[in-house]
Enzyme design. Structure first.
Site, mmCIF file in Angstrom:
data_model
loop_
_atom_site.group_PDB
_atom_site.id
_atom_site.type_symbol
_atom_site.label_atom_id
_atom_site.label_comp_id
_atom_site.label_asym_id
_atom_site.label_seq_id
_atom_site.Cartn_x
_atom_site.Cartn_y
_atom_site.Cartn_z
ATOM 1 N N ASP A 97 0.839 -1.201 0.000
ATOM 2 C CA ASP A 97 0.000 0.000 0.000
ATOM 3 C C ASP A 97 0.872 1.249 0.000
ATOM 4 O OD1 ASP A 97 0.396 1.065 2.781
ATOM 5 O OD2 ASP A 97 -0.514 -0.830 3.354
ATOM 6 N N LYS A 98 0.230 2.369 -0.214
ATOM 7 C CA LYS A 98 0.921 3.641 -0.394
ATOM 8 C C LYS A 98 1.816 3.987 0.783
ATOM 9 C CE LYS A 98 -0.268 8.319 -1.981
ATOM 10 N NZ LYS A 98 -1.396 9.216 -2.332
#
Length: 245
Positions: free
Chosen positions: A107-108
């Site tokens: 994820d980011k």
């Protein structure tokens, strides 16, 4: 394979553009110009060492595997907004066929080791639950560990909210009261973050350190990448050396 078809699939341009490249004399094989891009050549492993495009060595052939030390804020997507993971690669690599895709996702707000490849069989082998490839993360936590997390994560009985079955056993190694190394063999959505949430804590930083027996090379800075050789790829399916006895 026809030169125009091969180079087009590698992102060098459309077939007509490659045809013009040949006529311009910028495609060479063994130092000899290939003026006719419709010519067929043998696609052998040594081709990148023998062919040049405008004086530059030919890009890697199909079957490329890339290790990236993913920085925070980068998204594992071709289309989402913001900084996309594929922007670290040369522009034409994003036009290759088969496409280069991430092996799973981070994820980011998660940094660290991620692979990209155009080898679909390898991609699916790595992410397949049957392969049980171990993914190892370093987690920094908002609150001190309670002390029961090692047993809880290893139990094989932990249920995450919204899931239909318990997690496979995972290994936890305590680094400090607010830092731990955790290894999982599944790839559920935001799994590590949700595991600590289920234990009453919150992950503030998450960094993937290893994938199977593969780790980020010493000295590789955040945002840097490297092509993997066959022995590096094979190590993915080996046990983390730290776990061997």
């Amino acid at each position: 394979m026809r030169v125009d078809r091969m180079l087009s699939s590698m992102g060098y341009g459309s077939r007509s553009e490659v045809t013009r490249m040949g006529k311009a004399g910028i495609i060479t094989l063994d130092a000899a110009e290939i003026a006719d891009a419709a010519r067929r050549i043998a696609v052998t492993p040594d081709l990148p060492a023998r062919m040049k495009i405008d004086g530059e060595a030919l890009d890697p052939l199909t079957g490329v595997v890339i290790l990236l030390n993913k920085p925070l804020g980068m998204t594992c997507s071709h289309k989402d907004s913001g900084v996309l993971i594929y922007t670290v690669l040369p522009d034409r690599w994003r036009r290759r066929t088969p496409v280069i895709a991430t092996v799973g996702r981070l994820d980011k707000q998660t940094s660290g080791l991620i692979l990209l490849t155009d080898d679909g069989d390898l991609l699916h082998r790595i992410i397949s639950p049957r392969s049980r490839v171990r993914k190892t993360y370093r987690a920094t936590l908002a609150r001190p560990l309670a002390g029961n997390e090692t047993e809880l994560f290893a139990s094989g009985e932990l249920m995450l909210d919204g899931d239909a079955k318990p997690l496979a056993p995972a290994e936890l190694s305590v680094v400090s009261e607010t830092e731990a190394i955790i290894s999982v063999t599944e790839g559920r959505y935001h799994q590590v973050r949700r595991m600590f949430a289920a234990a009453g804590n919150h992950v503030t930083e998450l960094h993937r350190e290893r994938l199977g027996g593969l780790s980020i090379p010493d000295g590789m800075a955040s945002g840097q990448w490297a092509l993997l050789e066959a022995d590096n790829i094979a190590s993915i399916f080996h046990m983390d050396p730290a776990k061997q006895t």
